[in-house]
Design an enzyme around this catalytic site. Sequence first.
Site, PDB file in Angstrom:
ATOM      1  N   CYS A   2       0.813  -1.341  -0.122  1.00  0.00           N
ATOM      2  CA  CYS A   2       0.006  -0.081   0.104  1.00  0.00           C
ATOM      3  C   CYS A   2       0.732   1.194  -0.018  1.00  0.00           C
ATOM      4  CB  CYS A   2      -0.954   0.073   0.925  1.00  0.00           C
ATOM      5  SG  CYS A   2      -1.972  -1.145   1.096  1.00  0.00           S
ATOM      6  N   ARG A  27       3.766  -0.066  -4.948  1.00  0.00           N
ATOM      7  CA  ARG A  27       3.448  -0.684  -3.747  1.00  0.00           C
ATOM      8  C   ARG A  27       2.122  -1.574  -3.750  1.00  0.00           C
ATOM      9  NH1 ARG A  27       6.612   1.687   0.189  1.00  0.00           N
ATOM     10  NH2 ARG A  27       5.124   0.985   1.746  1.00  0.00           N
ATOM     11  N   TRP A  76      -2.795  -2.454  -1.718  1.00  0.00           N
ATOM     12  CA  TRP A  76      -2.429  -3.853  -1.845  1.00  0.00           C
ATOM     13  C   TRP A  76      -3.233  -4.711  -0.864  1.00  0.00           C
ATOM     14  CZ3 TRP A  76       0.176  -7.713   0.515  1.00  0.00           C
ATOM     15  CH2 TRP A  76       0.890  -8.572  -0.484  1.00  0.00           C
ATOM     16  N   ASN A 102      -1.464   2.127   5.575  1.00  0.00           N
ATOM     17  CA  ASN A 102      -0.582   1.251   5.282  1.00  0.00           C
ATOM     18  C   ASN A 102      -0.195   0.241   6.330  1.00  0.00           C
ATOM     19  OD1 ASN A 102       1.489  -0.384   3.763  1.00  0.00           O
ATOM     20  ND2 ASN A 102       2.872   1.374   4.306  1.00  0.00           N
ATOM     21  N   GLY A 103      -0.182  -1.081   6.255  1.00  0.00           N
ATOM     22  CA  GLY A 103       0.170  -2.008   7.269  1.00  0.00           C
ATOM     23  C   GLY A 103      -1.177  -2.938   7.727  1.00  0.00           C
ATOM     24  N   GLU A 483      16.494 -24.300  -6.915  1.00  0.00           N
ATOM     25  CA  GLU A 483      16.124 -22.776  -6.724  1.00  0.00           C
ATOM     26  C   GLU A 483      17.448 -22.247  -7.294  1.00  0.00           C
ATOM     27  OE1 GLU A 483      13.458 -21.236  -7.220  1.00  0.00           O
ATOM     28  OE2 GLU A 483      13.976 -19.068  -6.611  1.00  0.00           O
ATOM     29  N   LYS A 487      17.496 -19.625 -10.925  1.00  0.00           N
ATOM     30  CA  LYS A 487      17.711 -18.336 -10.905  1.00  0.00           C
ATOM     31  C   LYS A 487      18.962 -18.064 -11.745  1.00  0.00           C
ATOM     32  CE  LYS A 487      14.789 -16.671  -9.020  1.00  0.00           C
ATOM     33  NZ  LYS A 487      13.949 -17.379  -8.604  1.00  0.00           N
ATOM     34  N   GLU A 490      17.346 -18.260 -15.399  1.00  0.00           N
ATOM     35  CA  GLU A 490      16.588 -17.156 -15.870  1.00  0.00           C
ATOM     36  C   GLU A 490      17.246 -15.650 -15.828  1.00  0.00           C
ATOM     37  OE1 GLU A 490      12.931 -17.004 -13.471  1.00  0.00           O
ATOM     38  OE2 GLU A 490      13.875 -17.266 -11.692  1.00  0.00           O
ATOM     39  N   HIS A 506      24.889 -41.527 -10.695  1.00  0.00           N
ATOM     40  CA  HIS A 506      24.070 -42.452 -11.707  1.00  0.00           C
ATOM     41  C   HIS A 506      24.060 -41.988 -13.024  1.00  0.00           C
ATOM     42  CE1 HIS A 506      22.858 -44.966  -8.381  1.00  0.00           C
ATOM     43  NE2 HIS A 506      22.707 -43.765  -7.581  1.00  0.00           N
ATOM     44  N   LYS A 606       5.870 -12.108 -15.666  1.00  0.00           N
ATOM     45  CA  LYS A 606       5.843 -12.406 -14.293  1.00  0.00           C
ATOM     46  C   LYS A 606       4.730 -13.202 -13.782  1.00  0.00           C
ATOM     47  CE  LYS A 606       6.693 -11.366  -9.887  1.00  0.00           C
ATOM     48  NZ  LYS A 606       7.855 -12.029  -9.421  1.00  0.00           N
TER      49      LYS A 606
HETATM   50  C1  F6R Z   1      10.974 -17.891 -11.250  1.00  0.00           C
HETATM   51  C2  F6R Z   1       9.681 -17.354 -11.180  1.00  0.00           C
HETATM   52  C3  F6R Z   1       8.631 -18.595 -11.964  1.00  0.00           C
HETATM   53  C4  F6R Z   1       7.318 -18.524 -11.056  1.00  0.00           C
HETATM   54  C5  F6R Z   1       6.272 -19.460 -11.760  1.00  0.00           C
HETATM   55  C6  F6R Z   1       5.034 -19.612 -10.799  1.00  0.00           C
HETATM   56  O1  F6R Z   1      11.824 -17.046 -10.472  1.00  0.00           O
HETATM   57  O2  F6R Z   1       9.323 -16.375 -11.264  1.00  0.00           O
HETATM   58  O3  F6R Z   1       9.130 -19.960 -12.035  1.00  0.00           O
HETATM   59  O4  F6R Z   1       7.990 -19.002  -9.853  1.00  0.00           O
HETATM   60  O5  F6R Z   1       5.983 -18.773 -13.007  1.00  0.00           O
HETATM   61  O6  F6R Z   1       4.703 -18.594 -10.511  1.00  0.00           O
HETATM   62  P1  F6R Z   1       3.386 -18.149  -9.420  1.00  0.00           P
HETATM   63  O7  F6R Z   1       4.181 -18.416  -8.081  1.00  0.00           O
HETATM   64  O8  F6R Z   1       3.222 -16.894  -9.544  1.00  0.00           O
HETATM   65  O9  F6R Z   1       2.588 -19.417  -9.595  1.00  0.00           O
END
Ligand code: F6R
Length: 611
Positions: A2, A27, A76, A102-103, A483, A487, A490, A506, A606
Site C-alpha cells: 500500500c 507498492r 495492496w 498502510n500496514g 532454486e 535463478k 533465468e 548415476h 511475471k
Molecule cells: C521464477 C519464477 C517463476 C514462477 C512461476 C510460478 O523466478 O518467477 O518460475 O515461480 O511462474 O509463478 P506463481 O508463483 O505466480 O504461480
Amino acid sequence: MCGIVGYVGPRPAQDLLLGGLARLEYRGYDSAGLVIGENGVLRSVRRVGKIADLMEAVAREPESFPGSYGVGHTRWATHGPPTVPNAHPHFDCAQEIAVVHNGIIENWVELKTWLEERGHGFSSDTDTEVAAHLIEELGPVSLAEAVAEVLRRCEGALAMAVVRRSDPGLVVGGRKGSPLVIGRGSGENFLASDIPAFMAHTRRMMIVPEERVVEVRSDSVRVTDLFGEESEPEEREVEWDVEAAEKGGYPTFMLKEIHEQPQAVAATLLGRIGAGGEPLLEETGLTGPVAKGIDKVFVVACGTSYHAGMMAKYALERWAKVPVEVDLSSEFRYRDPVLDERSLVIGISQSGETADTLGAVRFALDQGARVAAVTNVVGSSLAREAHMVFQTRAGPEIGVAASKTFITQMALLQLMGLHMAIERGVMTPAEAAGPVKALRSLPDRLEEVLGLSDRMLELAEGWRDVRDFFFLGRSVDYPAALEGALKLKELSYVRAEGYAAGEMKHGPIALIEPGVVVFGVATDRRLRQKMFSNLSEMKARGGTVVTLVGSEDRTEAAIPSDLVIPLPEDADLIGAVLAVVPLQLFSYHLATIKGLDVDQPRNLAKTVTVE
Ligand code: F6R
C-alpha cells in the site's frame, strides 16, 4: 504494501495526489482512492484497479475538485478483497474523518466489536476502518491527539494519514512500524509512504521516526511522540533520481526485493505467532477438526513456487506427520491422482493467477478435495477459489524472477506445518516452540546472509565466462539447489543443472570436468558427511566446488571444497532457506556483470496465464 500520500498547499491537491499515487503504484495496485477537502467539505473518489482508473474516474466527476489539501491511497489488499467499499479512504459514521492506512491493525476485530457495541456502523471488511471510527469515538480532541491514541490502541504495523472536515488545511500522519516520510516544499508540504510520491516537487525530506505523529500544514510541520512531546527530525536532501527512488535507492527492483526479504518475512509472521510461541493460523480455516480430517497432502505449484513446495514437504511430513506429494501443476491432473475429501491440495502461487496451478486446483476441487491457497495476492483467482487462504504478505514483487515471495512462502509453509502438527495432536506447543523460535529468528538470519553479497559478486566476476554450473543438495537442500539453478538460468542465461547430489553418480557425473563449477548446498547436518563425499567426487573429476555450509562444527579442512560460503548456525529446515539468498545474489551479480536486464529477463512473464 500500500502507498499513502498527503498534500497541503496552494496547488490543486487532486493533481499532486494522483501524481504521487502513480509514483507509489509499485507498492500495490488493486484499488485506489483519494479525499480532498475544501470549504468545509470532504469529497472522495475510490476505484478498483490501477491509478489510471482512478484518474479517469476523477476526470469524469461532474464538478472539478478544487481543494488544496487531501490524502490518497493505492491499495495492496490485506483484509478484504479489492472492492470499492474496501478501497481507502475509510470514513467514520458522520463522514467527517477520512483515513488512509498502510500496514495491518492486528487487534482490529477486537476494536471493531467494541466500536460496534458503542453504535458505530462499518461499511468495509478492512482493518483500517476501525481507525476512522476510533477517532470519531474519541470526540473533540485535536486530530493529532486522536491519531496518537489510535497508534497507542492499535497493535501491529501502521502508517496513516488522516483529514477531518473541521480541520481545514491539515493532514495528520502517524507512524508505528510502517514507513512514512515528509516532503518539505515551499509554501506546501507532503506526507507519503515513500519519497517518489513527491520527488517531482521537492527533494527536501524528513523521515518520520517510529511512534510519532505529524501535523502537516502548508507552512509548517510539527512532529510529536505519542504523548505530545515535540521533536524535530533531521531534514535531508534526496540525491536519487525519480526512477532510483522508486527502487528505494537500489539499481533494480530485483536487488531491492532480495534485500527486502528480512522485512517481508517479518510481515509474513506478524500476528501469526502467539505470546506462548504457538502458531496462530486458525483464521485461515485450518482448525483442529479440519487438520485431523486430512489423510494426505498434495502440493501443486510451478517454478520457484514448486521449489517452495518441495521444501515444505520436509516440514509437513516431519512435523505434521502427514504424507505429502509435490507435483508440478502442469503435470498434476494428467496423471489421474487419487483424491477425495480427506485430501488437502495446497496450491502455491505468488501471483495466484498461474494457469497451470489454477487448472490443478480446479481439478482437485472437482474431485472433492479440500484446497488451500498460499499466495501473495489477495483476491487473486487462486485465493477466491480455495477453501483456505494463507497470504504471504511479501508486498508487491516487481522483478520478474521470484525472490522475496519464495522466502515468505517458505516461512509461511513452515508455520503451517507446525500449526497442523499441533492441531493434529502429533506435536505439543512446547515441542513446536523450538522450530517457531527458529522461524522468528529468520529475519535476523536473512539480514546476516545478505552480508554475503560482496563475496558473491567476487565469485560472479571470476566466473563470468563459465558455461556450465551444477547446483547440488540432498534432502531439503535439494530444492534449494534447484532454486539456485533456476535463478541462474533465468537471470544470467547460463546452463545450470540442479540435481540431487546422491544421484550424480548415476549418470550426470559424466559432465563434470575442469571448468565446470559446482555449488553444493550442505545445511542438513544428518547428511553432511554423505554430501561431502558427493562433492569430493565432483572435485576428483576436476570440478570447482563451492560449498554453502552452516554449522557449529564447520571446519574448512573437512570440507572437500575450493571455496566455502559460510551460513549462520544451523536450525532445523531453516538453513536451506538461508542458502537460497547467496545463490540469488550470485545469479543477480552474474547477470548484471553481463549487462542483462535482471528485472525483466528475456522470454519470461511475471504471471503466466497460459498452459
Ligand atoms: C521464477 C519464477 C517463476 C514462477 C512461476 C510460478 O523466478 O518467477 O518460475 O515461480 O511462474 O509463478 P506463481 O508463483 O505466480 O504461480
